[in-house]
Design an enzyme around this catalytic site. Structure first.
Site, PDB file in Angstrom:
ATOM      1  N   HIS A   1       0.815  -1.224   0.000  1.00 31.15           N
ATOM      2  CA  HIS A   1       0.000   0.000   0.000  1.00 31.15           C
ATOM      3  C   HIS A   1       0.844   1.268   0.000  1.00 31.15           C
ATOM      4  O   HIS A   1       0.320   2.351  -0.245  1.00 31.15           O
ATOM      5  CB  HIS A   1      -0.920   0.002   1.222  1.00 31.15           C
ATOM      6  CG  HIS A   1      -1.997  -1.027   1.132  1.00 31.15           C
ATOM      7  ND1 HIS A   1      -3.310  -0.729   0.880  1.00 31.15           N
ATOM      8  CD2 HIS A   1      -1.946  -2.381   1.222  1.00 31.15           C
ATOM      9  CE1 HIS A   1      -4.031  -1.835   0.834  1.00 31.15           C
ATOM     10  NE2 HIS A   1      -3.220  -2.858   1.045  1.00 31.15           N
TER      11      HIS A   1
ATOM     12  N   ASP B   1       3.339   9.603  -0.601  1.00 33.04           N
ATOM     13  CA  ASP B   1       2.165   8.825  -0.214  1.00 33.04           C
ATOM     14  C   ASP B   1       1.938   7.755  -1.270  1.00 33.04           C
ATOM     15  O   ASP B   1       2.027   8.044  -2.473  1.00 33.04           O
ATOM     16  CB  ASP B   1       0.933   9.758  -0.171  1.00 33.04           C
ATOM     17  CG  ASP B   1      -0.073   9.369   0.904  1.00 33.04           C
ATOM     18  OD1 ASP B   1      -0.129   8.178   1.257  1.00 33.04           O
ATOM     19  OD2 ASP B   1      -0.807  10.263   1.381  1.00 33.04           O
TER      20      ASP B   1
HETATM   21  C1  GDG Z   1      -2.151   3.816   3.420  1.00 31.98           C
HETATM   22  C2  GDG Z   1      -1.167   4.531   2.482  1.00 31.98           C
HETATM   23  C3  GDG Z   1      -2.891   4.448   0.680  1.00 31.98           C
HETATM   24  C4  GDG Z   1      -8.961   9.227   8.246  1.00 31.98           C
HETATM   25  N1  GDG Z   1      -9.399   9.842   9.359  1.00 31.98           N
HETATM   26  C5  GDG Z   1     -10.613   9.313   9.627  1.00 31.98           C
HETATM   27  C6  GDG Z   1     -10.917   8.364   8.654  1.00 31.98           C
HETATM   28  N2  GDG Z   1      -9.879   8.324   7.818  1.00 31.98           N
HETATM   29  C7  GDG Z   1      -9.825   7.460   6.620  1.00 31.98           C
HETATM   30  C8  GDG Z   1      -9.886   8.281   5.356  1.00 31.98           C
HETATM   31  C9  GDG Z   1      -9.223   7.335   4.371  1.00 31.98           C
HETATM   32  C10 GDG Z   1      -8.227   6.599   5.238  1.00 31.98           C
HETATM   33  O1  GDG Z   1      -8.612   6.774   6.593  1.00 31.98           O
HETATM   34  C11 GDG Z   1      -6.823   7.155   5.081  1.00 31.98           C
HETATM   35  O2  GDG Z   1      -6.307   6.653   3.901  1.00 31.98           O
HETATM   36  P1  GDG Z   1      -5.103   7.355   3.140  1.00 31.98           P
HETATM   37  O3  GDG Z   1      -4.985   6.728   1.812  1.00 31.98           O
HETATM   38  O4  GDG Z   1      -5.368   8.820   3.043  1.00 31.98           O
HETATM   39  O5  GDG Z   1      -3.806   7.162   4.037  1.00 31.98           O
HETATM   40  P2  GDG Z   1      -3.084   5.990   4.952  1.00 31.98           P
HETATM   41  O6  GDG Z   1      -3.826   5.748   6.202  1.00 31.98           O
HETATM   42  O7  GDG Z   1      -1.682   6.459   5.132  1.00 31.98           O
HETATM   43  O8  GDG Z   1      -3.122   4.658   4.052  1.00 31.98           O
HETATM   44  C12 GDG Z   1      -1.932   5.361   1.444  1.00 31.98           C
HETATM   45  C13 GDG Z   1      -3.743   3.627   1.631  1.00 31.98           C
HETATM   46  O9  GDG Z   1      -2.940   2.921   2.583  1.00 31.98           O
HETATM   47  C14 GDG Z   1      -4.567   2.588   0.870  1.00 31.98           C
HETATM   48  O10 GDG Z   1      -3.764   1.781   0.081  1.00 31.98           O
HETATM   49  O11 GDG Z   1      -3.740   5.264  -0.114  1.00 31.98           O
HETATM   50  O12 GDG Z   1      -1.023   5.951   0.536  1.00 31.98           O
HETATM   51  O13 GDG Z   1      -0.279   5.378   3.213  1.00 31.98           O
HETATM   52  O14 GDG Z   1     -10.142   6.418   3.870  1.00 31.98           O
HETATM   53  O15 GDG Z   1     -11.215   8.605   5.060  1.00 31.98           O
HETATM   54  N3  GDG Z   1     -12.075   7.679   8.613  1.00 31.98           N
HETATM   55  C15 GDG Z   1     -12.981   7.939   9.591  1.00 31.98           C
HETATM   56  N4  GDG Z   1     -12.722   8.830  10.592  1.00 31.98           N
HETATM   57  C16 GDG Z   1     -11.585   9.547  10.641  1.00 31.98           C
HETATM   58  O16 GDG Z   1     -11.401  10.384  11.530  1.00 31.98           O
HETATM   59  N5  GDG Z   1     -14.141   7.284   9.591  1.00 31.98           N
END
Ligand code: GDG
Length: 495
Positions: free
Chosen positions: A183, A392
Site C-alpha cells: 500500500h 504517499d
Molecule cells: C495507506 C497509504 C494508501 C482518516 N481519518 C478518519 C478516517 N480516515 C480514513 C480516510 C481514508 C483513510 O482513513 C486514510 O487513507 P489514506 O490513503 O489517506 O492514508 P493511509 O492511512 O496512510 O493509508 C496510502 C492507503 O494505505 C490505501 O492503500 O492510499 O497511501 O499510506 O479512507 O477517510 N475515517 C474515519 N474517521 C476519521 O477520523 N471514519
C-alpha cells in the site's frame, strides 16, 4: 461493525483448553490488523469497533462479497483471542506480545520500513532485535494462514508489515495461489539498498505469484532490485525464478467505494451537517480542509505554513477563509509521532496566536477521529480540499473528496508526490516543499472561475467513479488467478 457484534471470548490462562479452530477458507486475506478494534466500556464489558485506516476502508467490501477469512492482529498486546465470525466474515486473530508490538510493529514496521519507503522523509532506524522480531511475527502469520487456507486457496497478503509471509507460506503450502499488495511506495534502489536485510525482503516478496504496487514506477523499482540484488532473470514485469516459477510485479492503483460514499454524501443529513459546519465558522467565503492521519509523511506542516503566510501577508483575510485540519491520532507510542504532534500543536498555536482575532482563529485543528458520516459532511462543506503529502502510496482522502462533489464543484489541491496524482491529473498539483508554489495553488483553487473548477472536477469524478475499489480488487484477483505457473494449475475464480 456494529457494537452489538458477538463478543468473542478472550482465551483464559488454562493451558489445557483446546483452541477453537477457524473453519477452512477458499479466500484468505492477511493483514497486520483485523478490521476491528477491541474497546473497553465503562462497565468493564467489551465491544468491537471498525478501526480507521486506508487498508480497512479498502478491503472490507471486497471481503464481505467474497466471504472468506481475514487473519490479523486484533490490537491488544499479550491477549490471545479465539477466531470468531462477524457478519459472514471469519476473523482469525494473531496474538502479539507487548515486546513484539514494540519491536515488530512500532520498531521494524514503523521505525525502519515506513520512513525508508517514504523517501527517508524521517530517519529510519536499523536494529537487529527489531528485524528478529519481524521475522518471528511474519512466521506466525504464515503459520496461521497455512492452517486456515483450504487446498488450492487464494491468499492475499497486505502491506509492508508482512513482506516475508509470501515466501514463508509458499514453503509450507506450495498449493496456494499467493498475492501480495504493497500500500505504500516502493523506494528507488539507492534508498532500498540501505536496508541491511534487503535481500531477505526481496526473497520474501518473491514467494508470491503476483506482487502488486500502487504505481508502475514502484513495480519497476522492485524488478530492478531483484535483478541487481538477487540476480534473477527478469523481463519487463516478470521475474523468472530458478525453480521454474514466474513472479509478476505490476501496478494496481487502489481506490474507494466511490458510489457508496457518494450515496452517503447525497443524504440530506450530510448536507444539513455541512451547512451547520460552515455556519459555525461564520460562513466564510472559502472553507479549506485537510484530513490525514497525523503522520510526518502527510505534509501538514508545509500546508499550514502556506495558509498561515497567505493570511499574515494579507493576501487572504481571516473573515474570508478558514482552514479545518483533522489529524486522526496515529502510532502515538512511536517517538517520531509524539514529536510531530507537539510540532503541529505549536505551529497551529503560533499561527492562530499571530494572525487570529477574537472569535476568528484561521485554523480549526481537530486531533480526533470521526464517523464516516461526519467525514462526508466535511467533504461536502469544503470548497478546497488540501492534500499535500511529501510522499504517499496513493491517498484515499483525495479520491473521497472527489466522490462527494456530485455537483462537480469544489477544488482539490494535490501533491505531485501522492500516488493519486497519476490519476487525478486535473487537480491543482503542487510540490509540497515549495511553499510559494503551494500558496499560488491555494489561491488558484479558491479564485478560479466556477467553469474552470467544474471542468477539472468533472474529469476527476469520471476517473474515480469508473475506477473504484471493486475494480481494483477484481483486476488484482483476476490477474492472480491467471498468473502462469509451471504446473499449469488454475485456481477457482473468486466472485
Ligand atoms: C495507506 C497509504 C494508501 C482518516 N481519518 C478518519 C478516517 N480516515 C480514513 C480516510 C481514508 C483513510 O482513513 C486514510 O487513507 P489514506 O490513503 O489517506 O492514508 P493511509 O492511512 O496512510 O493509508 C496510502 C492507503 O494505505 C490505501 O492503500 O492510499 O497511501 O499510506 O479512507 O477517510 N475515517 C474515519 N474517521 C476519521 O477520523 N471514519
Amino acid at each position: 461493525m456494529s457494537p452489538s457484534s458477538p463478543v468473542p471470548q478472550v482465551e483464559g490462562t488454562d493451558r489445557g483448553r483446546t483452541k477453537p479452530r477457524a473453519p477452512k477458507a477458499a479466500f484468505v486475506v492477511i493483514a497486520n490488523r483485523l478490521p476491528v478494534d477491541r474497546v473497553q466500556n465503562a462497565d468493564g464489558s467489551t465491544d468491537w469497533r471498525t478501526s480507521p485506516g486506508g487498508l480497512v476502508a479498502a478491503l472490507e467490501p471486497v471481503m464481505r462479497r467474497n466471504g472468506g477469512a481475514w487473519i490479523g492482529w486484533h490490537g491488544a498486546a499479550d491477549e490471545p483471542l479465539d477466531p470468531f465470525e462477524d457478519d459472514g466474515l471469519q476473523l482469525v486473530p494473531v496474538p502479539l506480545s507487548s515486546d513484539e508490538v514494540e519491536e515488530y510493529y512500532e520498531g521494524f514496521s514503523n521505525g525502519t520500513l515506513w520512513p525508508l519507503y517514504h523517501d527517508v522523509v524521517a530517519h529510519p532506524e536499523f536494529h537487529r532485535e527489531w528485524w528478529d522480531s519481524y521475522v518471528r511475527v511474519n512466521q506466525r502469520f504464515a503459520d496461521r494462514a497455512a492452517e486456515v487456507a483450504e487446498d488450492g486457496a487464494v491468499v492475499w497478503i497486505q502491506d509492508y508489515q508482512l513482506q516475508l509471509v509470501p515466501q514463508m507460506l509458499r514453503e509450507s503450502r506450495p498449493d496456494l495461489r499467493i498475492g501480495f499488495f504493497l500500500h505504500i511506495p516502493f523506494p528507488p534502489t539507492e534508498l532500498f539498498q540501505q536496508l541491511p536485510w534487503r535481500k531477505q525482503i526481496l526473497e520474501g516478496l518473491l514467494g508470491a505469484d503476483l506482487v502488486g504496487f500502487q504505481l508502475p514506477g514502484a513495480a519497476q523499482n522492485f524488478v530492478r532490485l531483484v535483478r541487481q540484488r538477487v540476480r534473477h532473470k527478469t523481463h519487463r514485469e516478470t521475474v523468472y525464478l530458478p525453480d521454474g516459477r514466474a513472479v509478476i510485479a505490476k501496478a494496481y492503483p487502489i481506490s474507494i467505494d466511490a458510489s457508496g460514499l457518494e450515496a452517503l454524501a447525497r443524504q440530506p443529513e450530510s448536507q444539513r451537517r455541512a451547512d451547520e459546519i460552515r455556519e459555525s465558522l461564520g460562513n466564510p467565503e472559502y472553507l479549506l480542509l485537510g484530513i490525514d492521519r497525523l503522520d510526518y509523511t502527510k505534509g501538514l506542516r508545509q500546508r499550514l505554513r502556506a495558509f498561515g503566510e497567505l493570511i499574515a501577508e494579507g493576501t487572504l483575510d481571516i473573515e474570508q477563509a478558514v482552514f479545518i485540519q483533522v489529524a486522526t491520532p496515529s502510532r502515538e507510542r512511536v517517538g517520531q509521532y509524539r514529536l510531530l504532534r507537539d510540532d503541529i500543536d505549536r505551529l497551529v498555536g503560533r499561527i492562530n496566536g499571530d494572525v487570529g482575532r477574537i472569535g476568528n482563529p484561521p485554523i480549526t485543528y481537530l486531533h480526533s477521529s470521526y464517523p464516516r458520516s461526519e467525514m462526508a459532511a466535511l467533504y461536502r462543506a469544503a470548497d478546497v480540499m488540501v492534500v499535500t503529502p511529501l510522499r504517499d502510496g496513493m491517498n484515499l482522502v483525495a479520491k473521497e473528496y472527489v466522490a462527494c462533489r456530485y455537483h462537480n464543484d469544489g477544488a482539490l489541491v494535490l501533491s505531485e508526490f501522492a500516488g493519486a496524482a497519476a490519476e487525478l491529473r486535473q487537480a491543482y498539483q503542487v510540490n509540497p516543499y515549495d511553499i510559494n508554489g503551494m500558496k499560488a495553488a491555494l489561491m488558484d483553487a479558491m479564485c478560479d472561475t466556477q467553469a474552470e473548477k467544474t471542468r477539472r472536477m468533472k474529469a476527476m469524478r469520471r476517473q474515480v467513479m469508473d475506477n473504484d475499489i471493486e475494480h481494483w480488487a477484481s483486476t488484482f484477483l483476476e490477474d492472480l488467478a491467471n498468473a502462469r505457473q509451471p504446473h499449469g494449475k488454475r485456481t477457482r475464480p473468486l466472485l
